[in-house]
Design an enzyme around this catalytic site. Structure first.
Site: not given
Ligand code: DNO
Length: 395
Positions: A235, A273, A300, A353-354, A370
């Site tokens: 990531h 991401c 992500h 994501d989020h 989340y």
């Molecule tokens: C946040 C996430 C991070 C991610 C880590 C991956 O929302 O994208 O916590 O899980 O950095 O290792």
């Protein structure tokens, strides 16, 4: 063929349940054994128990996010040799349970970092935000990191001082907690004192040393993953620039190119991401995706909106600075290419994501970023976008 729609689930304590996830339109789950202390082996038994819990609801534990990397591995000090051997054992145990995609990061000390978890956006929903003055104020005047002033210009020092002067005692404490107490998924939380000590471990670790430590780690674990037919996906740094005097090595296209050049095996891959990478104006996401498409094992999808000063907040999934249309189109093209090659990873797992804290979630205690409804909106929009593009380009 569409992306594989997945959803992050923090385990039985997560206020968003597996039943909720099914209704959101996801078929797969992204999860981790957060209760296992960082550095210890995940046993076959613990993994299969979690897997069965997810399977009993008709969902599939497709991706592990994350198997965390112990700080000793990042700094190559202390017990790093036994931590790497534990990491390998965990990979073996996951493989035996049929889990083949593993996300991780190599950010020193802190996982992702924000300065506010309840920034009110124009429509009244709440988003996560990163404010440079807030971080600088924390760094110089609250943490009082030695030499911190040198990281900032005169103007930034003044802005940070003014920022601090405006804070009430409660706001100040909130800022501290937001930065060091651990956001969801981070395996570490610190007191100020512990945090100062954790930073000290990087006193003599510059960017090239950290990069070498990452490569040394990959040289050990990628052969294990390859043998097990597992896909490792690193990531990006979040935010993708140095903070608190710490080095960063996974922020740019060049960083990724170096990681892949050093350890070329395909199982050395990326968690693409868009939200993290998109914070940097000089990251051309579509170009990056095309260059590394073959190694994108996990997605992500979210967006951010930055200003000229370097602050950003998390925008709605289809708004902000990320060219989500361009990215989703490239994902579709890559999936089709993999399908033609007969690859069994043609459907790339994604998670929305989020998401903003919105509607009913505003009345609940949720994991920052989340909440159920904000991510539900994100997933719905992204699925619609994918379907629309797919149909229109005939793939
Ligand atoms: C946040 C996430 C991070 C991610 C880590 C991956 O929302 O994208 O916590 O899980 O950095 O290792």
């Amino acid at each position: 063929m569409s992306m594989l729609y997945a959803w992050r689930w923090f385990g039985p304590e997560d206020p968003v349940t597996l039943d909720d996830i099914k209704q959101a339109g996801a078929t797969a789950v992204v999860s981790a054994l957060h209760h296992v202390p960082n550095g210890e082996v995940w046993t076959k038994k613990e993994i299969s128990t979690r897997k069965e819990m997810i399977r009993s609801k008709g969902l599939d534990w497709k991706v592990v996010e994350s198997v965390p990397i112990h700080e000793n591995i990042k700094t190559r000090t202390g017990n790093f040799i036994s931590h790497i051997s534990n990491y390998k054992k965990t990979l073996e145990n996951l493989a035996e349970n049929g889990i083949s995609i593993v996300c991780y990061n190599f950010m020193p000390v802190l996982d992702w970092t924000r300065t506010s978890l309840d920034y009110v956006t124009q429509d009244g929903s709440r988003a996560l935000r990163f404010d440079r003055d807030a971080l600088a104020a924390f760094d110089m005047f609250i943490l009082m990191r030695e030499g911190a002033e040198e990281s900032y210009s005169k103007e930034e020092r003044e802005n940070a001082r003014n920022y601090l002067n405006e804070l009430t005692g409660i706001e100040r404490q909130k800022l501290i907690d937001t930065i060091i107490a651990g956001l969801p998924g981070s395996e570490e939380g610190y007191s100020l004192e512990q945090f100062r000590n954790a930073l000290l471990a990087y006193d003599r670790i510059d960017q090239e040393t950290l990069r070498q430590n990452l490569i040394s780690f990959l040289e050990e674990i990628i052969p294990v993953a390859t043998r097990n037919r597992q896909l490792m996906c690193i990531h990006p740094d979040d935010p993708p620039f140095p903070i608190l005097g710490l080095p960063r090595v996974v922020s740019t296209e060049e960083d990724y190119a170096r990681i892949f050049k050093s350890v070329p095996d395909l199982s050395n891959g990326i968690t693409f991401c868009t939200g993290s990478l998109g914070v940097r104006q000089d990251n051309n996401l579509v170009k990056m995706f095309k260059r590394f498409a073959n190694r994108v094992h996990f997605l992500h999808l979210r967006s951010t909106k930055r200003d000229d000063y370097g602050n950003f907040f998390e925008a709605n999934h289809l708004e902000g600075d990320v060219d989500m249309v361009g990215i989703v189109k490239e994902i579709i093209v890559e999936q089709s290419r993999r399908r033609e090659e007969g690859r069994n990873d043609a459907s790339i797992p994604m998670r929305p994501d989020h998401g903003h804290q919105m509607l009913d979630d505003l009345k609940k205690v949720t994991n920052p970023g989340y909440s159920g409804i904000g991510r539900l909106r994100g997933l719905a929009e992204l699925r619609g976008l994918e379907l629309g593009i797919s149909k229109s380009i005939g793939l």
